[in-house]
Design a protein around this motif. Structure first.
Motif, PDB file in Angstrom:
ATOM      1  N   ALA A  90      -7.156  -7.321 -87.011  1.00  0.00           N
ATOM      2  CA  ALA A  90      -7.312  -5.981 -86.441  1.00  0.00           C
ATOM      3  C   ALA A  90      -7.626  -4.961 -87.528  1.00  0.00           C
ATOM      4  CB  ALA A  90      -6.041  -5.588 -85.690  1.00  0.00           C
ATOM      5  N   ILE A  91      -6.962  -5.084 -88.660  1.00  0.00           N
ATOM      6  CA  ILE A  91      -7.216  -4.157 -89.765  1.00  0.00           C
ATOM      7  C   ILE A  91      -8.636  -4.319 -90.287  1.00  0.00           C
ATOM      8  CG2 ILE A  91      -6.621  -3.701 -92.189  1.00  0.00           C
ATOM      9  CD1 ILE A  91      -3.708  -4.120 -91.443  1.00  0.00           C
ATOM     10  N   GLU A  92      -9.115  -5.547 -90.384  1.00  0.00           N
ATOM     11  CA  GLU A  92     -10.481  -5.772 -90.855  1.00  0.00           C
ATOM     12  C   GLU A  92     -11.508  -5.151 -89.933  1.00  0.00           C
ATOM     13  OE1 GLU A  92     -11.325  -9.834 -91.523  1.00  0.00           O
ATOM     14  OE2 GLU A  92     -10.130  -9.992 -93.370  1.00  0.00           O
ATOM     15  N   GLU A  93     -11.247  -5.197 -88.632  1.00  0.00           N
ATOM     16  CA  GLU A  93     -12.249  -4.766 -87.656  1.00  0.00           C
ATOM     17  C   GLU A  93     -12.192  -3.266 -87.353  1.00  0.00           C
ATOM     18  OE1 GLU A  93     -11.415  -7.174 -84.313  1.00  0.00           O
ATOM     19  OE2 GLU A  93     -11.993  -9.069 -85.295  1.00  0.00           O
ATOM     20  N   MET A  94     -11.034  -2.649 -87.505  1.00  0.00           N
ATOM     21  CA  MET A  94     -10.879  -1.255 -87.082  1.00  0.00           C
ATOM     22  C   MET A  94     -11.229  -0.286 -88.202  1.00  0.00           C
ATOM     23  SD  MET A  94      -7.280  -1.585 -84.985  1.00  0.00           S
ATOM     24  CE  MET A  94      -7.131   0.207 -84.778  1.00  0.00           C
ATOM     25  N   PRO A  95     -11.809   0.880 -87.877  1.00  0.00           N
ATOM     26  CA  PRO A  95     -12.017   1.932 -88.872  1.00  0.00           C
ATOM     27  C   PRO A  95     -10.677   2.459 -89.381  1.00  0.00           C
ATOM     28  CG  PRO A  95     -13.321   2.331 -86.893  1.00  0.00           C
ATOM     29  CD  PRO A  95     -12.359   1.238 -86.555  1.00  0.00           C
ATOM     30  N   VAL A  96     -10.696   3.028 -90.562  1.00  0.00           N
ATOM     31  CA  VAL A  96      -9.463   3.506 -91.186  1.00  0.00           C
ATOM     32  C   VAL A  96      -8.784   4.571 -90.331  1.00  0.00           C
ATOM     33  CG1 VAL A  96      -8.540   4.782 -93.152  1.00  0.00           C
ATOM     34  CG2 VAL A  96     -10.137   2.906 -93.524  1.00  0.00           C
ATOM     35  N   ASP A  97      -9.573   5.467 -89.744  1.00  0.00           N
ATOM     36  CA  ASP A  97      -8.975   6.535 -88.916  1.00  0.00           C
ATOM     37  C   ASP A  97      -8.212   5.953 -87.734  1.00  0.00           C
ATOM     38  OD1 ASP A  97      -9.981   8.428 -90.605  1.00  0.00           O
ATOM     39  OD2 ASP A  97     -11.743   8.878 -89.380  1.00  0.00           O
ATOM     40  N   GLU A  98      -8.746   4.905 -87.126  1.00  0.00           N
ATOM     41  CA  GLU A  98      -8.067   4.287 -85.994  1.00  0.00           C
ATOM     42  C   GLU A  98      -6.820   3.535 -86.457  1.00  0.00           C
ATOM     43  OE1 GLU A  98     -10.597   1.933 -83.562  1.00  0.00           O
ATOM     44  OE2 GLU A  98     -12.161   3.467 -83.407  1.00  0.00           O
ATOM     45  N   ILE A  99      -6.898   2.938 -87.633  1.00  0.00           N
ATOM     46  CA  ILE A  99      -5.724   2.245 -88.171  1.00  0.00           C
ATOM     47  C   ILE A  99      -4.589   3.231 -88.396  1.00  0.00           C
ATOM     48  CG2 ILE A  99      -4.825   0.998 -90.183  1.00  0.00           C
ATOM     49  CD1 ILE A  99      -7.599  -0.258 -90.490  1.00  0.00           C
ATOM     50  N   ARG A 100      -4.906   4.371 -88.967  1.00  0.00           N
ATOM     51  CA  ARG A 100      -3.874   5.373 -89.258  1.00  0.00           C
ATOM     52  C   ARG A 100      -3.267   5.949 -87.982  1.00  0.00           C
ATOM     53  NH1 ARG A 100      -5.484   9.602 -93.785  1.00  0.00           N
ATOM     54  NH2 ARG A 100      -3.210   9.836 -93.731  1.00  0.00           N
ATOM     55  N   ALA A 101      -3.984   5.820 -86.872  1.00  0.00           N
ATOM     56  CA  ALA A 101      -3.471   6.319 -85.594  1.00  0.00           C
ATOM     57  C   ALA A 101      -2.697   5.249 -84.823  1.00  0.00           C
ATOM     58  CB  ALA A 101      -4.628   6.834 -84.737  1.00  0.00           C
ATOM     59  N   ASP A 102      -2.616   4.049 -85.373  1.00  0.00           N
ATOM     60  CA  ASP A 102      -1.929   2.942 -84.704  1.00  0.00           C
ATOM     61  C   ASP A 102      -0.569   2.723 -85.362  1.00  0.00           C
ATOM     62  OD1 ASP A 102      -0.994   0.349 -83.945  1.00  0.00           O
ATOM     63  OD2 ASP A 102      -3.031  -0.176 -83.332  1.00  0.00           O
ATOM     64  N   PRO A 103       0.542   3.105 -84.721  1.00  0.00           N
ATOM     65  CA  PRO A 103       1.872   2.985 -85.343  1.00  0.00           C
ATOM     66  C   PRO A 103       2.238   1.554 -85.721  1.00  0.00           C
ATOM     67  CG  PRO A 103       1.953   4.406 -83.407  1.00  0.00           C
ATOM     68  CD  PRO A 103       0.606   3.756 -83.400  1.00  0.00           C
ATOM     69  N   ALA A 104       1.836   0.577 -84.893  1.00  0.00           N
ATOM     70  CA  ALA A 104       2.187  -0.813 -85.187  1.00  0.00           C
ATOM     71  C   ALA A 104       1.506  -1.296 -86.461  1.00  0.00           C
ATOM     72  CB  ALA A 104       1.811  -1.703 -84.008  1.00  0.00           C
ATOM     73  N   LEU A 105       0.222  -0.992 -86.610  1.00  0.00           N
ATOM     74  CA  LEU A 105      -0.498  -1.400 -87.809  1.00  0.00           C
ATOM     75  C   LEU A 105       0.002  -0.638 -89.029  1.00  0.00           C
ATOM     76  CD1 LEU A 105      -4.197  -1.798 -86.589  1.00  0.00           C
ATOM     77  CD2 LEU A 105      -2.516  -3.582 -87.083  1.00  0.00           C
TER      78      LEU A 105
END
Length: 290
Positions: A90-105
């Motif tokens: 998931a981290i590889e595929e998602m943009p950084v902004d979306e990662i930072r908005a995902d509490p689980a990640l």
């Protein structure tokens, strides 16, 4: 003294050895010691038979149990990788902004990235990423190549002045050592550079230095000394100095030039690792911001 002499207090026979009035007694080895010796030897023999123990020419004895610790470690690593595969993908595929908005990640990154940074980056940039002499801080706003997520990830991938074919290249000329400027000219431009960041410099020295700066330095640092992230040229008007902003440090930088080095991490760190480091640095910068 005869070996047949006996100690008057214990009745034990002596060995005939005496040092400074201390007589050595010829006492028996305690039974517990004999038991310990026997047990440890039996245990050693059992281990030699059951477990890998003796080196051979190109291999080793495998033992009856056939235990292979290398395979066990490899299996542990494989199991750990499988357990991490979902969120790493998931981290590889998602943009950084979306990662930072995902509490689980972000929770996963918070538990993984500090060790990742400590193992690979802290030796140069410090445990808190605040840098040091010759190594830039990663938690301020002074980025040589740019501090957005895409740029930071690219810098991690290719390095600076590294062996990677796509590495970023940056080198400041040695104006004094290579004879391009005289000592007096370097003193003048040193004054001008320090004045750009707010130091109080004599007007005549700064004026002379401004002319030299325009002819020799502005092509990289800009006419106003605000740097150029396309070239990795630092901003000279702020308070952030990698090699020091006092007169001696600035003079030496202009005299000898500078060429920083950062390894390329593409072969050592995965895309997910580099992305986690990028997110981690952004979080550190946000915490350090006033």
């Amino acid at each position: 003294m005869s070996v047949k002499d006996r100690d008057p207090l214990t009745g034990h026979q002596t060995t005939g050895h005496e040092w400074d009035g201390i007589t050595e007694l010829n006492t028996r080895v305690p039974r517990a010691v004999w038991i310990a010796i026997i047990v440890t030897h039996v245990w050693a023999l059992a281990v030699w038979v059951l477990l890998p123990a003796w080196p051979l020419v190109s291999s080793y004895t495998r033992g009856i149990l056939g235990i292979d610790q290398q395979q066990e470690v490899e299996q542990d690593i494989l199991r750990a990788g499988l357990a991490r595969s979902d969120w790493l993908s998931a981290i590889e595929e998602m943009p950084v902004d979306e990662i930072r908005a995902d509490p689980a990640l972000m929770s996963r990154i918070a538990g993984t990235a500090p060790a990742l940074f400590g193992d690979n980056c802290a030796a140069c940039h410090g445990a808190a990423a605040t840098g040091g002499p010759g190594f830039p801080s990663l938690v301020d706003d002074a980025w040589l190549w740019g501090g957005d997520a895409k740029t930071v990830m690219e810098t991690l991938r290719v390095g600076i002045n590294a062996q990677h074919p796509d590495t970023r290249w940056a080198q400041m000329l040695a104006f004094g050592r290579d004879g391009m400027l005289s000592r007096s000219e370097i003193r003048s431009v040193t004054g001008h550079v320090r004045a750009l960041s707010g130091a109080e410099i004599a007007p005549e020295l700064r004026e002379a230095g401004a002319t030299i700066f325009a002819e020799n330095c502005s092509s990289c640092h800009g006419a106003e000394g605000r740097g150029n992230t396309d070239l990795g040229a630092p901003d000279l008007t702020d308070e952030f100095w990698i090699y020091g902003g006092d007169e001696s440090a600035v003079y030496r930088t202009i005299w000898d030039g500078r060429q920083g080095l950062m390894p390329a991490w593409e072969e050592r760190l995965s895309l997910a690792d580099r992305k986690m480091l990028t997110v981690y640095l952004q979080e550190l910068a946000a915490e350090a911001a006033p």
